[in-house]
Design a protein around this motif. Structure first.
Motif, PDB file in Angstrom:
ATOM      1  N   GLU A  21       0.904  -1.324   0.054  1.00 51.37           N
ATOM      2  CA  GLU A  21       0.172   0.057  -0.101  1.00 51.37           C
ATOM      3  C   GLU A  21       0.887   1.257  -0.096  1.00 51.37           C
ATOM      4  O   GLU A  21       0.474   2.379   0.392  1.00 51.37           O
ATOM      5  CB  GLU A  21      -0.790   0.055   1.008  1.00 51.37           C
ATOM      6  CG  GLU A  21      -1.908  -1.127   1.356  1.00 51.37           C
ATOM      7  CD  GLU A  21      -2.737  -0.925   2.459  1.00 51.37           C
ATOM      8  OE1 GLU A  21      -2.976   0.004   2.978  1.00 51.37           O
ATOM      9  OE2 GLU A  21      -3.196  -1.814   3.036  1.00 51.37           O
ATOM     10  N   LEU A  68      -5.629  -1.902   9.265  1.00 49.70           N
ATOM     11  CA  LEU A  68      -6.477  -0.539   9.342  1.00 49.70           C
ATOM     12  C   LEU A  68      -5.658   0.413  10.524  1.00 49.70           C
ATOM     13  O   LEU A  68      -5.597   1.510  10.562  1.00 49.70           O
ATOM     14  CB  LEU A  68      -7.888  -0.697   9.483  1.00 49.70           C
ATOM     15  CG  LEU A  68      -8.675   0.402  10.102  1.00 49.70           C
ATOM     16  CD1 LEU A  68      -8.819   1.438   8.819  1.00 49.70           C
ATOM     17  CD2 LEU A  68     -10.125   0.199  10.491  1.00 49.70           C
ATOM     18  N   ARG A  71      -2.438   1.738   8.940  1.00 46.38           N
ATOM     19  CA  ARG A  71      -3.139   2.799   7.858  1.00 46.38           C
ATOM     20  C   ARG A  71      -3.291   4.259   8.564  1.00 46.38           C
ATOM     21  O   ARG A  71      -2.973   5.108   8.061  1.00 46.38           O
ATOM     22  CB  ARG A  71      -4.099   2.146   7.171  1.00 46.38           C
ATOM     23  CG  ARG A  71      -4.209   2.957   5.812  1.00 46.38           C
ATOM     24  CD  ARG A  71      -5.482   2.298   5.056  1.00 46.38           C
ATOM     25  NE  ARG A  71      -5.359   0.895   4.728  1.00 46.38           N
ATOM     26  CZ  ARG A  71      -6.335  -0.071   4.943  1.00 46.38           C
ATOM     27  NH1 ARG A  71      -7.379   0.136   5.390  1.00 46.38           N
ATOM     28  NH2 ARG A  71      -5.747  -1.302   4.601  1.00 46.38           N
ATOM     29  N   ARG A  75      -1.554   7.618   8.215  1.00 44.84           N
ATOM     30  CA  ARG A  75      -2.373   8.781   7.554  1.00 44.84           C
ATOM     31  C   ARG A  75      -2.605   9.980   8.747  1.00 44.84           C
ATOM     32  O   ARG A  75      -2.606  11.135   8.285  1.00 44.84           O
ATOM     33  CB  ARG A  75      -3.856   8.709   7.313  1.00 44.84           C
ATOM     34  CG  ARG A  75      -3.838   7.522   5.929  1.00 44.84           C
ATOM     35  CD  ARG A  75      -3.456   8.027   4.968  1.00 44.84           C
ATOM     36  NE  ARG A  75      -3.546   7.296   3.681  1.00 44.84           N
ATOM     37  CZ  ARG A  75      -4.603   7.320   2.688  1.00 44.84           C
ATOM     38  NH1 ARG A  75      -5.246   8.195   2.927  1.00 44.84           N
ATOM     39  NH2 ARG A  75      -4.616   6.600   1.722  1.00 44.84           N
ATOM     40  N   ARG A 183     -22.705   2.817   7.463  1.00 43.80           N
ATOM     41  CA  ARG A 183     -21.485   3.148   6.838  1.00 43.80           C
ATOM     42  C   ARG A 183     -20.921   4.278   7.494  1.00 43.80           C
ATOM     43  O   ARG A 183     -21.694   5.259   7.478  1.00 43.80           O
ATOM     44  CB  ARG A 183     -21.396   3.174   5.564  1.00 43.80           C
ATOM     45  CG  ARG A 183     -22.006   1.731   4.653  1.00 43.80           C
ATOM     46  CD  ARG A 183     -21.706   2.034   2.975  1.00 43.80           C
ATOM     47  NE  ARG A 183     -22.620   3.000   2.761  1.00 43.80           N
ATOM     48  CZ  ARG A 183     -22.032   4.142   1.903  1.00 43.80           C
ATOM     49  NH1 ARG A 183     -20.698   4.148   1.488  1.00 43.80           N
ATOM     50  NH2 ARG A 183     -22.957   5.064   1.276  1.00 43.80           N
ATOM     51  N   VAL A 185     -17.120   6.680   7.005  1.00 39.31           N
ATOM     52  CA  VAL A 185     -16.033   6.952   6.462  1.00 39.31           C
ATOM     53  C   VAL A 185     -15.004   7.802   7.160  1.00 39.31           C
ATOM     54  O   VAL A 185     -15.287   8.629   8.195  1.00 39.31           O
ATOM     55  CB  VAL A 185     -16.240   7.661   5.037  1.00 39.31           C
ATOM     56  CG1 VAL A 185     -16.678   9.301   5.283  1.00 39.31           C
ATOM     57  CG2 VAL A 185     -14.914   7.937   4.122  1.00 39.31           C
ATOM     58  N   GLU A 199     -10.684  15.788   3.585  1.00 40.03           N
ATOM     59  CA  GLU A 199     -10.428  14.757   2.777  1.00 40.03           C
ATOM     60  C   GLU A 199     -11.001  13.422   3.361  1.00 40.03           C
ATOM     61  O   GLU A 199     -11.006  13.218   4.402  1.00 40.03           O
ATOM     62  CB  GLU A 199      -8.841  14.361   2.808  1.00 40.03           C
ATOM     63  CG  GLU A 199      -7.874  15.379   2.179  1.00 40.03           C
ATOM     64  CD  GLU A 199      -6.552  15.110   2.766  1.00 40.03           C
ATOM     65  OE1 GLU A 199      -6.168  14.239   1.567  1.00 40.03           O
ATOM     66  OE2 GLU A 199      -5.870  15.467   3.495  1.00 40.03           O
ATOM     67  N   ASP A 200     -11.896  12.834   2.526  1.00 37.04           N
ATOM     68  CA  ASP A 200     -12.423  11.558   2.893  1.00 37.04           C
ATOM     69  C   ASP A 200     -11.652  10.420   2.516  1.00 37.04           C
ATOM     70  O   ASP A 200     -11.419  10.282   1.144  1.00 37.04           O
ATOM     71  CB  ASP A 200     -14.109  11.485   2.294  1.00 37.04           C
ATOM     72  CG  ASP A 200     -14.939  12.408   2.826  1.00 37.04           C
ATOM     73  OD1 ASP A 200     -14.719  13.294   3.358  1.00 37.04           O
ATOM     74  OD2 ASP A 200     -15.946  12.508   2.291  1.00 37.04           O
ATOM     75  N   LEU A 201     -11.321   9.609   3.384  1.00 38.91           N
ATOM     76  CA  LEU A 201     -10.083   8.752   3.078  1.00 38.91           C
ATOM     77  C   LEU A 201     -10.604   7.437   2.837  1.00 38.91           C
ATOM     78  O   LEU A 201     -10.507   6.784   1.558  1.00 38.91           O
ATOM     79  CB  LEU A 201      -9.395   8.602   4.162  1.00 38.91           C
ATOM     80  CG  LEU A 201      -8.626   9.960   4.770  1.00 38.91           C
ATOM     81  CD1 LEU A 201      -7.628   9.495   5.948  1.00 38.91           C
ATOM     82  CD2 LEU A 201      -7.619  10.366   3.643  1.00 38.91           C
ATOM     83  N   PHE A 202     -11.322   6.837   3.541  1.00 38.27           N
ATOM     84  CA  PHE A 202     -11.961   5.335   3.197  1.00 38.27           C
ATOM     85  C   PHE A 202     -12.863   4.709   4.234  1.00 38.27           C
ATOM     86  O   PHE A 202     -12.996   5.522   5.441  1.00 38.27           O
ATOM     87  CB  PHE A 202     -10.733   4.292   3.133  1.00 38.27           C
ATOM     88  CG  PHE A 202      -9.814   4.426   4.117  1.00 38.27           C
ATOM     89  CD1 PHE A 202     -10.018   4.062   5.588  1.00 38.27           C
ATOM     90  CD2 PHE A 202      -8.552   5.070   3.721  1.00 38.27           C
ATOM     91  CE1 PHE A 202      -8.966   4.323   6.621  1.00 38.27           C
ATOM     92  CE2 PHE A 202      -7.393   5.339   4.787  1.00 38.27           C
ATOM     93  CZ  PHE A 202      -7.772   5.032   6.150  1.00 38.27           C
ATOM     94  N   GLU A 203     -13.787   3.893   3.830  1.00 38.07           N
ATOM     95  CA  GLU A 203     -14.817   3.360   4.789  1.00 38.07           C
ATOM     96  C   GLU A 203     -13.942   2.706   6.078  1.00 38.07           C
ATOM     97  O   GLU A 203     -13.089   2.182   5.911  1.00 38.07           O
ATOM     98  CB  GLU A 203     -15.795   2.754   4.224  1.00 38.07           C
ATOM     99  CG  GLU A 203     -16.752   3.177   3.340  1.00 38.07           C
ATOM    100  CD  GLU A 203     -17.916   2.460   2.766  1.00 38.07           C
ATOM    101  OE1 GLU A 203     -18.097   1.523   3.549  1.00 38.07           O
ATOM    102  OE2 GLU A 203     -18.359   2.674   1.668  1.00 38.07           O
ATOM    103  N   VAL A 204     -14.467   2.795   7.105  1.00 37.15           N
ATOM    104  CA  VAL A 204     -14.171   2.209   8.389  1.00 37.15           C
ATOM    105  C   VAL A 204     -15.208   1.366   9.073  1.00 37.15           C
ATOM    106  O   VAL A 204     -16.542   1.881   8.974  1.00 37.15           O
ATOM    107  CB  VAL A 204     -13.278   3.011   9.119  1.00 37.15           C
ATOM    108  CG1 VAL A 204     -12.029   3.661   8.861  1.00 37.15           C
ATOM    109  CG2 VAL A 204     -14.050   4.342   9.359  1.00 37.15           C
TER     110      VAL A 204
END
Length: 217
Positions: A21, A68, A71, A75, A183, A185, A199-204
């Motif tokens: 990654e 996660l 990660r 970030r 959901r 994010v 910034e919208d990064l990823f779903e968690v």
């Protein structure tokens, strides 16, 4: 001997996944290696400590997957000299990794059981620059000044204004935000003066935050 080998193999596999990654921060990976994840889960779940799956812990909470967790810390752009606020101590794994890198961590958790168990683990690792508090983290930590980094591991319907007010210039806030009933994010805000870049990064997989201190547990 077997557990030590399992720990080494689990960490090595995690590093390979993270490098795919683009995550190769040596300071962060060293801090993770020095914080054996098997110590943060029940004995019968130790074989899953370095997997990407979520692992149940006490009080109906969970330990996020290893990928996660790292990660998120990557970030967050953590480094020496920073003062960090963590909302949601949980098992204390991310708390401990933060403590190995930054200057000071204050971590807030609503469950007394989780606070006590996380403190025991921090003591075992001789991590002394972390303060754990049982409290309601829904408004951050008023009265404690500002922070270079703030990270929450419970989801909010929107980013609380009080969080942004506790962030320094050039500070970073990471907070899960619900996008619908099921959901959420991870959102990263970077503050420059009075302006914020989102910034919208990823779903968690985090659950909505429950306010107030837990009456039991």
């Amino acid at each position: 001997m077997k557990s030590a080998m399992m720990e080494r193999e689990g960490f090595a596999a995690l590093v390979l996944r993270l490098r795919s990654e683009g995550i190769s921060d040596i300071n962060l990976l060293t801090a993770v290696e020095q914080t054996p994840r098997s110590r943060f889960v029940a004995h019968h779940l130790a074989e899953h400590a370095y997997s990407s799956r979520t692992i149940p812990i006490e009080c109906g909470s969970f330990l996020e997957g290893a990928d996660l967790a790292v990660r998120l810390l990557h970030r967050l752009r953590i480094g020496a000299g920073q003062r960090v606020l963590e909302i949601g101590t949980g098992s204390g794994f991310m708390t401990a990794v933060l403590g190995r890198i930054v200057e000071r961590v204050i971590s807030v958790e609503r469950y007394k059981t989780l606070v006590e168990e996380a403190q025991t683990r921090l003591d075992q690792f001789s991590i002394r620059n972390v303060i754990l508090r049982q409290g309601d983290g829904s408004n951050g930590l008023p009265g404690e000044g500002t922070f270079d980094r703030i990270i929450a591991t419970a989801a909010f319907p929107a980013i609380p204004k009080t969080f942004t007010e506790q962030l320094v210039h050039n500070g970073i806030l990471m907070c899960p935000v619900m996008v619908d009933d099921e959901r959420c994010v991870m959102v990263r805000l970077t503050r420059t003066g009075s302006r914020f870049e989102r910034e919208d990064l990823f779903e968690v997989p985090y659950l909505p935050l429950t306010p107030h201190i837990a009456s039991y547990l």
